[in-house]
Motif scaffolding. Structure first.
Motif, PDB file in Angstrom:
ATOM      1  N   MET A   1      -7.156  29.996  31.874  1.00 55.08           N
ATOM      2  CA  MET A   1      -6.162  28.951  31.404  1.00 55.08           C
ATOM      3  C   MET A   1      -5.011  29.706  30.595  1.00 55.08           C
ATOM      4  O   MET A   1      -5.157  30.307  29.458  1.00 55.08           O
ATOM      5  CB  MET A   1      -6.678  28.027  30.398  1.00 55.08           C
ATOM      6  N   THR A   2      -3.998  29.850  31.331  1.00 58.28           N
ATOM      7  CA  THR A   2      -2.602  30.364  30.908  1.00 58.28           C
ATOM      8  C   THR A   2      -1.731  29.374  30.053  1.00 58.28           C
ATOM      9  O   THR A   2      -1.660  28.296  30.287  1.00 58.28           O
ATOM     10  CB  THR A   2      -1.637  30.860  32.189  1.00 58.28           C
ATOM     11  N   LYS A   3      -1.280  29.822  29.088  1.00 56.70           N
ATOM     12  CA  LYS A   3      -0.633  28.758  28.015  1.00 56.70           C
ATOM     13  C   LYS A   3       0.407  28.293  28.856  1.00 56.70           C
ATOM     14  O   LYS A   3       1.303  29.044  29.281  1.00 56.70           O
ATOM     15  CB  LYS A   3      -0.505  29.394  26.725  1.00 56.70           C
ATOM     16  N   ASN A   4       0.481  27.026  28.753  1.00 57.33           N
ATOM     17  CA  ASN A   4       1.934  26.378  29.305  1.00 57.33           C
ATOM     18  C   ASN A   4       2.690  25.575  28.417  1.00 57.33           C
ATOM     19  O   ASN A   4       3.472  24.707  28.978  1.00 57.33           O
ATOM     20  CB  ASN A   4       1.385  25.766  30.585  1.00 57.33           C
ATOM     21  N   ILE A   5       2.377  25.507  27.156  1.00 53.28           N
ATOM     22  CA  ILE A   5       3.096  24.698  26.197  1.00 53.28           C
ATOM     23  C   ILE A   5       3.734  25.451  25.416  1.00 53.28           C
ATOM     24  O   ILE A   5       3.317  26.484  24.652  1.00 53.28           O
ATOM     25  CB  ILE A   5       1.664  23.803  25.358  1.00 53.28           C
ATOM     26  N   GLY A   6       5.100  25.469  25.196  1.00 53.50           N
ATOM     27  CA  GLY A   6       5.904  26.367  24.306  1.00 53.50           C
ATOM     28  C   GLY A   6       5.763  25.659  22.737  1.00 53.50           C
ATOM     29  O   GLY A   6       5.045  24.557  22.443  1.00 53.50           O
ATOM     30  N   VAL A  39      -3.179  16.448  20.027  1.00 52.06           N
ATOM     31  CA  VAL A  39      -3.380  17.459  19.054  1.00 52.06           C
ATOM     32  C   VAL A  39      -4.249  18.510  19.640  1.00 52.06           C
ATOM     33  O   VAL A  39      -3.840  19.688  19.416  1.00 52.06           O
ATOM     34  CB  VAL A  39      -4.493  16.803  17.890  1.00 52.06           C
ATOM     35  N   VAL A  40      -5.189  18.221  20.534  1.00 52.69           N
ATOM     36  CA  VAL A  40      -6.166  19.238  21.104  1.00 52.69           C
ATOM     37  C   VAL A  40      -5.361  20.054  22.077  1.00 52.69           C
ATOM     38  O   VAL A  40      -5.585  21.419  21.985  1.00 52.69           O
ATOM     39  CB  VAL A  40      -7.534  18.776  21.999  1.00 52.69           C
ATOM     40  N   THR A  41      -4.457  19.445  22.735  1.00 53.27           N
ATOM     41  CA  THR A  41      -3.675  20.201  23.618  1.00 53.27           C
ATOM     42  C   THR A  41      -2.697  21.138  23.098  1.00 53.27           C
ATOM     43  O   THR A  41      -2.561  22.347  23.481  1.00 53.27           O
ATOM     44  CB  THR A  41      -2.969  19.347  25.145  1.00 53.27           C
ATOM     45  N   ALA A  42      -2.272  20.643  21.984  1.00 55.34           N
ATOM     46  CA  ALA A  42      -1.284  21.527  21.264  1.00 55.34           C
ATOM     47  C   ALA A  42      -1.983  22.749  20.617  1.00 55.34           C
ATOM     48  O   ALA A  42      -1.545  23.968  20.557  1.00 55.34           O
ATOM     49  CB  ALA A  42      -0.510  20.761  20.285  1.00 55.34           C
ATOM     50  N   LEU A  43      -3.224  22.560  20.122  1.00 52.87           N
ATOM     51  CA  LEU A  43      -4.191  23.610  19.558  1.00 52.87           C
ATOM     52  C   LEU A  43      -4.243  24.649  20.489  1.00 52.87           C
ATOM     53  O   LEU A  43      -4.267  26.006  20.216  1.00 52.87           O
ATOM     54  CB  LEU A  43      -5.103  22.922  18.690  1.00 52.87           C
ATOM     55  N   ILE A  44      -4.823  24.403  21.860  1.00 52.88           N
ATOM     56  CA  ILE A  44      -5.196  25.157  22.618  1.00 52.88           C
ATOM     57  C   ILE A  44      -4.016  25.975  23.417  1.00 52.88           C
ATOM     58  O   ILE A  44      -4.172  26.759  24.055  1.00 52.88           O
ATOM     59  CB  ILE A  44      -6.155  24.892  23.774  1.00 52.88           C
ATOM     60  N   GLY A  45      -3.043  25.051  23.462  1.00 52.35           N
ATOM     61  CA  GLY A  45      -1.471  25.694  24.164  1.00 52.35           C
ATOM     62  C   GLY A  45      -1.787  25.544  25.558  1.00 52.35           C
ATOM     63  O   GLY A  45      -0.970  26.091  26.200  1.00 52.35           O
ATOM     64  N   TRP A  46      -2.396  24.638  26.233  1.00 55.18           N
ATOM     65  CA  TRP A  46      -2.641  24.365  27.498  1.00 55.18           C
ATOM     66  C   TRP A  46      -2.604  22.826  27.747  1.00 55.18           C
ATOM     67  O   TRP A  46      -3.491  22.237  27.120  1.00 55.18           O
ATOM     68  CB  TRP A  46      -3.881  25.091  28.196  1.00 55.18           C
ATOM     69  N   CYS A  47      -1.950  22.433  28.905  1.00 52.33           N
ATOM     70  CA  CYS A  47      -2.017  20.924  29.139  1.00 52.33           C
ATOM     71  C   CYS A  47      -2.277  20.875  30.649  1.00 52.33           C
ATOM     72  O   CYS A  47      -1.793  21.255  31.443  1.00 52.33           O
ATOM     73  CB  CYS A  47      -0.539  20.329  29.103  1.00 52.33           C
ATOM     74  N   PRO A  48      -3.454  20.046  30.603  1.00 49.70           N
ATOM     75  CA  PRO A  48      -4.013  19.994  32.087  1.00 49.70           C
ATOM     76  C   PRO A  48      -3.120  19.074  32.993  1.00 49.70           C
ATOM     77  O   PRO A  48      -3.016  19.284  34.409  1.00 49.70           O
ATOM     78  CB  PRO A  48      -5.595  19.593  32.071  1.00 49.70           C
ATOM     79  N   ALA A  49      -2.609  18.222  32.315  1.00 51.57           N
ATOM     80  CA  ALA A  49      -1.426  17.558  33.112  1.00 51.57           C
ATOM     81  C   ALA A  49      -0.160  18.276  33.738  1.00 51.57           C
ATOM     82  O   ALA A  49       0.394  17.947  34.730  1.00 51.57           O
ATOM     83  CB  ALA A  49      -0.849  16.425  32.506  1.00 51.57           C
TER      84      ALA A  49
END
Length: 61
Positions: A1-6, A39-49
């Protein structure tokens, strides 16, 4: 999972998630649990959507 959230996206997600969680806590409404998703997507830095659409806000930081 590559981070996709800035960082800006991450901060917005944390704020919205916290507001939803607090709303659910104070109104004793289980729908506030929806706040866990941002919150979880922000903490892991990856959004599945974002993944299927190739969206990457991390590259803009």
């Amino acid at each position: 999972m590559t981070k996709n959230i800035g960082s800006t996206d991450r901060n917005i997600r944390l704020a919205i998630g916290a507001v939803l969680l607090l709303w659910g806590l104070f109104t004793l409404n289980w729908l506030g649990a929806i706040g866990l998703v941002p919150v979880v997507t922000a903490l892991i830095g990856w959004c599945p959507a974002y993944a299927p659409f190739g969206i990457n806000t991390a590259a803009k930081d």
